[in-house]
Structure formats: structure tokens, C-alpha cells
Design a protein around this motif. Structure first.
Motif, short mmCIF file in Angstrom:
data_model
loop_
_atom_site.label_atom_id
_atom_site.label_comp_id
_atom_site.label_asym_id
_atom_site.label_seq_id
_atom_site.Cartn_x
_atom_site.Cartn_y
_atom_site.Cartn_z
N PHE A 4 0.82 -1.21 0.00
CA PHE A 4 0.00 0.00 0.00
C PHE A 4 0.85 1.26 0.00
O PHE A 4 1.82 1.37 0.77
N CYS B 298 -4.18 6.79 0.61
CA CYS B 298 -4.48 5.38 0.41
C CYS B 298 -4.84 4.78 1.77
O CYS B 298 -5.98 4.41 2.02
N ASP C 276 -3.02 6.01 -5.19
CA ASP C 276 -4.04 6.96 -5.65
C ASP C 276 -3.59 7.79 -6.85
O ASP C 276 -4.37 8.59 -7.37
#
Length: 224
Positions: free
Chosen positions: A7, A12, A160
Motif C-alpha cells: 500500500f 491510500c 491513488d
């Protein structure tokens, strides 16, 4: 199959609203005015730091961060700054047997905070400062691949931004998920590459459990 999910941090897992509000206050920018300029920079594909330089032309992030540290304004974030779906998603993905990581363009201090926040949830936490290279440099993703010791096509990177996350990760063969939230995510969702490049597009992290499971059903075993 996807065996690992890594991630990005800002927008995010982490809502950066409070962080940017702090910088606006630091340079003496009215909140609403700064937000408008910040959004304009992102929409034009420019460095959002330029919005801060409108109010403090000599603004240098590293220098100003040191100044804030010197007066006791330490970089920090906590549980309340995480998006509501962040922790549960990591818990569910972990329970499904996936290897999990966190890696973004953060500082060492932010890395230490992330390690504490997600202790027991993730196998790897890295940042631009600890890795010695920042996105979108492909070496950032090469280090991730090397650290995880997997085929890049077995790694899903969630971010993102097309420019710093999806394009460079895809170029090295990683699977990618573009999340539609935060200023970049909402603007980049309309770009043609938002449909063409990512392995999947999501509106929230909770979608990942089903999307990854479905992907792996369609790619049984290691066919690479």
C-alpha cells in the motif's frame, strides 16, 4: 496469482488533510485559499509544493520540516488519521494468507509511526527516506520486488496516483490498483490511463479482499 499487496500511504491508508492544513498554517496561508491553490496545482499536474511557495517563495520542504521540529511541531499522525477502511482491510487480507507491505514517499519518522500503527499486520514498511529513493523512480519499485522476493506479477501495488504509483509500478510488471480518493485519485480517475493501466480500479480498500480473491481464482497456481 497475487501473493503480496503493498500500500501507498498518503490518501491510500492515510487521510492527509490534517497534514496539509498544518503546512498551510505554517506558511500563513488562509485555509480556503490554500486548498484552492493546492487543487489547482494537482489539476495542472504540477508539484503541490508550489501552492506553499505562493505564500513563502523560498519554501523548501526539508528545511521547513527542520524548522517545525525545532519549535516542537513534530511530524506525526495516528489512528484517527487513517481511513476508516484501512485497518480492517489489512486484517482481512492478512487473514487470507497474503504478504502485506506499506511503502510511500514518506520520511523515516513517518516510517517509524507506520511500523507502530501496523505492528502485527504487515511484513514490510518502507519509505523514500529509508529506501534512499522516491517514487516515481523505478528503483523504488525494484527495491520492493527484491525485498519481497517475488515475481513482480505476484505483487499488487495500491495507490491513488497515476504518475507516482500506477505508471512506474506497471512498467516494472507489478499488478496495480488505483483507488479513487484524495485529490489525486479524484482527478486522475478521468485520465484515459486510469482505465488502460491498472489491474483494477477501486473506490475503497474494502473492495480489495474480493477483487484479489477473484483475480486469484482466474489465475490458479503460479503460471509465470
Amino acid at each position: 496469482m497475487i501473493r503480496a499487496v503493498v500500500f501507498d500511504v498518503g490518501e491510500c491508508l492515510l487521510d492527509e488533510s490534517r497534514e496539509w492544513d498544518g503546512w498551510a498554517a505554517w506558511v500563513g496561508a488562509p485555509r480556503h485559499t490554500f486548498s484552492a491553490q493546492f487543487g489547482a496545482m494537482i489539476a495542472q499536474g504540477r508539484d503541490p509544493m508550489e501552492a506553499l511557495r505562493l505564500f513563502r517563495p523560498e519554501f523548501d520542504l526539508a528545511v521547513e520540516r527542520e524548522k517545525r521540529e525545532a519549535v516542537g511541531e513534530h511530524e506525526w499522525f495516528g489512528e484517527n488519521d487513517l481511513y476508516a477502511d484501512a485497518r480492517l482491510t489489512l486484517k482481512l487480507l492478512r487473514a487470507s494468507g497474503l504478504t502485506l507491505g506499506i511503502a510511500g514517499n514518506q520520511t523515516k519518522r513517518a516510517t517509524d509511526i507506520l511500523r507502530r500503527l501496523f505492528a502485527g499486520y504487515v511484513d514490510l514498511v518502507g519509505s523514500a527516506e529509508t529506501m534512499g529513493v522516491a517514487k516515481p523512480d523505478p528503483r523504488f519499485f525494484e527495491i520492493l520486488i527484491h525485498s519481497l522476493r517475488m515475481d513482480p506479477r505476484e505483487i499488487l501495488y495500491v495507490g491513488d496516483r497515476l504518475d507516482e504509483d500506477i505508471r512506474p509500478a506497471t512498467a516494472l510488471g507489478l499488478r496495480t490498483a488505483l483507488i479513487r480518493r484524495g485529490p489525486w485519485g479524484l482527478i486522475h480517475q478521468h485520465h484515459p490511463d486510469a482505465d488502460a493501466l491498472p489491474t483494477m480500479r477501486i473506490d475503497g480498500l474494502r473492495e480489495l479482499t474480493d477483487r484479489v480473491a477473484k483475480h486469484n481464482e482466474n489465475h490458479p497456481g503460479n503460471s509465470y
